[in-house]
Design an enzyme around this catalytic site. Sequence first.
Site, mmCIF file in Angstrom:
data_model
loop_
_atom_site.group_PDB
_atom_site.id
_atom_site.type_symbol
_atom_site.label_atom_id
_atom_site.label_comp_id
_atom_site.label_asym_id
_atom_site.label_seq_id
_atom_site.Cartn_x
_atom_site.Cartn_y
_atom_site.Cartn_z
ATOM 1 N N ASN A 76 0.831 -1.207 0.000
ATOM 2 C CA ASN A 76 0.000 0.000 0.000
ATOM 3 C C ASN A 76 0.873 1.267 0.000
ATOM 4 O O ASN A 76 2.037 1.208 -0.369
ATOM 5 C CB ASN A 76 -1.021 -0.007 1.136
ATOM 6 C CG ASN A 76 -2.253 0.818 0.775
ATOM 7 O OD1 ASN A 76 -2.249 2.027 0.863
ATOM 8 N ND2 ASN A 76 -3.298 0.132 0.325
ATOM 9 N N ARG A 77 0.273 2.394 0.367
ATOM 10 C CA ARG A 77 0.930 3.681 0.150
ATOM 11 C C ARG A 77 1.620 4.230 1.398
ATOM 12 O O ARG A 77 1.098 4.084 2.497
ATOM 13 C CB ARG A 77 -0.099 4.707 -0.343
ATOM 14 C CG ARG A 77 -0.612 4.365 -1.728
ATOM 15 C CD ARG A 77 -1.685 5.316 -2.219
ATOM 16 N NE ARG A 77 -2.001 5.004 -3.616
ATOM 17 C CZ ARG A 77 -2.815 4.007 -3.997
ATOM 18 N NH1 ARG A 77 -3.420 3.260 -3.089
ATOM 19 N NH2 ARG A 77 -3.015 3.769 -5.268
ATOM 20 N N HIS A 103 3.463 0.155 -2.861
ATOM 21 C CA HIS A 103 3.853 -1.256 -3.001
ATOM 22 C C HIS A 103 5.369 -1.474 -3.166
ATOM 23 O O HIS A 103 5.809 -2.236 -4.020
ATOM 24 C CB HIS A 103 3.119 -1.886 -4.191
ATOM 25 C CG HIS A 103 1.634 -2.041 -3.987
ATOM 26 N ND1 HIS A 103 1.045 -2.176 -2.753
ATOM 27 C CD2 HIS A 103 0.603 -2.104 -4.889
ATOM 28 C CE1 HIS A 103 -0.276 -2.320 -2.897
ATOM 29 N NE2 HIS A 103 -0.568 -2.259 -4.173
ATOM 30 N N HIS A 172 -0.903 -9.930 -3.975
ATOM 31 C CA HIS A 172 -1.818 -9.085 -4.733
ATOM 32 C C HIS A 172 -2.610 -9.881 -5.776
ATOM 33 O O HIS A 172 -2.816 -9.418 -6.905
ATOM 34 C CB HIS A 172 -1.024 -7.960 -5.402
ATOM 35 C CG HIS A 172 -1.790 -6.693 -5.603
ATOM 36 N ND1 HIS A 172 -2.853 -6.599 -6.482
ATOM 37 C CD2 HIS A 172 -1.676 -5.477 -5.034
ATOM 38 C CE1 HIS A 172 -3.323 -5.364 -6.447
ATOM 39 N NE2 HIS A 172 -2.634 -4.661 -5.570
ATOM 40 N N SER A 173 -3.098 -11.065 -5.410
ATOM 41 C CA SER A 173 -3.920 -11.845 -6.345
ATOM 42 C C SER A 173 -5.254 -11.164 -6.605
ATOM 43 O O SER A 173 -5.891 -10.658 -5.676
ATOM 44 C CB SER A 173 -4.167 -13.240 -5.785
ATOM 45 O OG SER A 173 -2.998 -14.014 -5.901
ATOM 46 N N TYR A 174 -5.643 -11.166 -7.882
ATOM 47 C CA TYR A 174 -6.983 -10.707 -8.267
ATOM 48 C C TYR A 174 -7.829 -11.963 -8.443
ATOM 49 O O TYR A 174 -7.547 -12.781 -9.332
ATOM 50 C CB TYR A 174 -6.955 -9.972 -9.607
ATOM 51 C CG TYR A 174 -6.299 -8.619 -9.585
ATOM 52 C CD1 TYR A 174 -4.910 -8.497 -9.502
ATOM 53 C CD2 TYR A 174 -7.055 -7.450 -9.691
ATOM 54 C CE1 TYR A 174 -4.309 -7.251 -9.514
ATOM 55 C CE2 TYR A 174 -6.456 -6.197 -9.706
ATOM 56 C CZ TYR A 174 -5.088 -6.105 -9.615
ATOM 57 O OH TYR A 174 -4.488 -4.878 -9.634
ATOM 58 N N ASP A 244 -11.542 0.349 -2.376
ATOM 59 C CA ASP A 244 -10.079 0.300 -2.319
ATOM 60 C C ASP A 244 -9.731 0.737 -0.903
ATOM 61 O O ASP A 244 -9.209 1.829 -0.680
ATOM 62 C CB ASP A 244 -9.474 1.245 -3.374
ATOM 63 C CG ASP A 244 -7.994 0.988 -3.578
ATOM 64 O OD1 ASP A 244 -7.402 0.197 -2.820
ATOM 65 O OD2 ASP A 244 -7.416 1.598 -4.507
ATOM 66 N N GLN A 279 -6.800 -5.111 2.654
ATOM 67 C CA GLN A 279 -7.176 -4.144 1.630
ATOM 68 C C GLN A 279 -8.146 -4.831 0.692
ATOM 69 O O GLN A 279 -7.785 -5.778 -0.006
ATOM 70 C CB GLN A 279 -5.928 -3.678 0.860
ATOM 71 C CG GLN A 279 -6.180 -2.557 -0.133
ATOM 72 C CD GLN A 279 -6.268 -1.185 0.529
ATOM 73 O OE1 GLN A 279 -5.901 -1.018 1.702
ATOM 74 N NE2 GLN A 279 -6.754 -0.194 -0.192
ATOM 75 N N GLU A 306 -6.001 -8.122 0.150
ATOM 76 C CA GLU A 306 -4.579 -8.060 0.493
ATOM 77 C C GLU A 306 -4.454 -7.965 2.005
ATOM 78 O O GLU A 306 -4.650 -6.889 2.582
ATOM 79 C CB GLU A 306 -3.947 -6.832 -0.160
ATOM 80 C CG GLU A 306 -4.079 -6.787 -1.660
ATOM 81 C CD GLU A 306 -4.001 -5.358 -2.197
ATOM 82 O OE1 GLU A 306 -2.973 -4.697 -2.020
ATOM 83 O OE2 GLU A 306 -4.995 -4.897 -2.785
#
Length: 339
Positions: A76-77, A103, A172-174, A244, A279, A306
């Site tokens: 994340n940020r 990331h 980070h799997s979608y 998000d 996340q 996440e």
Amino acid sequence: MKKQLFGNIYGKEVYKFTLTDGKVSAEIVTYGGAVRALYVPDKDGKIKDVVLGYETLEEYRVNDGYLGALIGRVGNRIGKGKFSLNGREYVLAKNDNGKNSLHGGNSGFNDKVWDYEIIGEKLKLSYVSADGEEGFPAELKVSVVYSVEDGALKIEYEAVSDGDTVINLTNHSYFNLDGEGSGDILDTVIRIDADKITPTDKELITHGDFMSVENTPHDFREPKKIGKDIDCKTEQLEFAGGFDTNYVLNGTGFRNIATAVGTKSGIVMDVYSDQAGVQFYSGNFLGERKGKNGSVYNKRGGFCLETQGFPNAVNCQEYPSQILKKGDKYRTVTAYRFR
Ligand code: GAL
């Protein structure tokens, strides 16, 4: 365990490993530790691949979106791409719209070729991140063990450093539980065991705040379709163009934190983690691209869960610390179980 050459990058060979328990199979790529495929039986016993991924190594390198990747040092940020530790300021790459760090920076753990070791039916990936890499302090030795057992993909993360540093690893799997490339995930039903989120500003940066999910579109304490409230006109949804959001998970220890159901396939995914946050990202920034097997992926073609520490925690005293002290061991576990 099956091992195949997947390609060459940065002067190194990259392999694809297939792990299976006879029911669920996972493909793991040593570039970025990416989960490339996850094969799961649907309600009729037909096998579906429930994660987004690419056909070739080159597509992993050039595309944005972090498909399936291992994220680090810090997921994340980090606001303004900087933080202070032990009285010193550390400046990171501003790889998120030129303003913030995202990331792990320009070349995060998703962009590294990991060493591998096969331990029985488990795959261990390792990487040594040099002192100062992407601006982060101290040398960090990371290992991530992947296994498939009892219908679950389990990911165990460990790290030690030779000086104080900051760490927040995730995957980070979608997911698309109706099958990758089958369209958007708006009909997927999801439940997240969290009473609160950590709201962000318009640059998606958190500032130490908490917000109750009660009477908001973010309330997933009871199972709800992702699409039901996604386009509500709230500040948080408008900032991100959908979900998000870091959820403040209820409870502690390794526990079931979320469950998702593909309405067409009947595939149920239970997520277990010892993390404090997750996340929930509805793939809002996923631009059109070519995926595996001739699939085409579009905006909201997958969702991410996440598991993580809270975003920007290194700049927010209100959130649990992500400082790893010299010699201490960082350890976290997440599992995705299918039924
Ligand atoms: C997510 C993040 C999104 C976006 C995405 C990558 O983890 O929450 O805001 O940056 O990664 O495209």
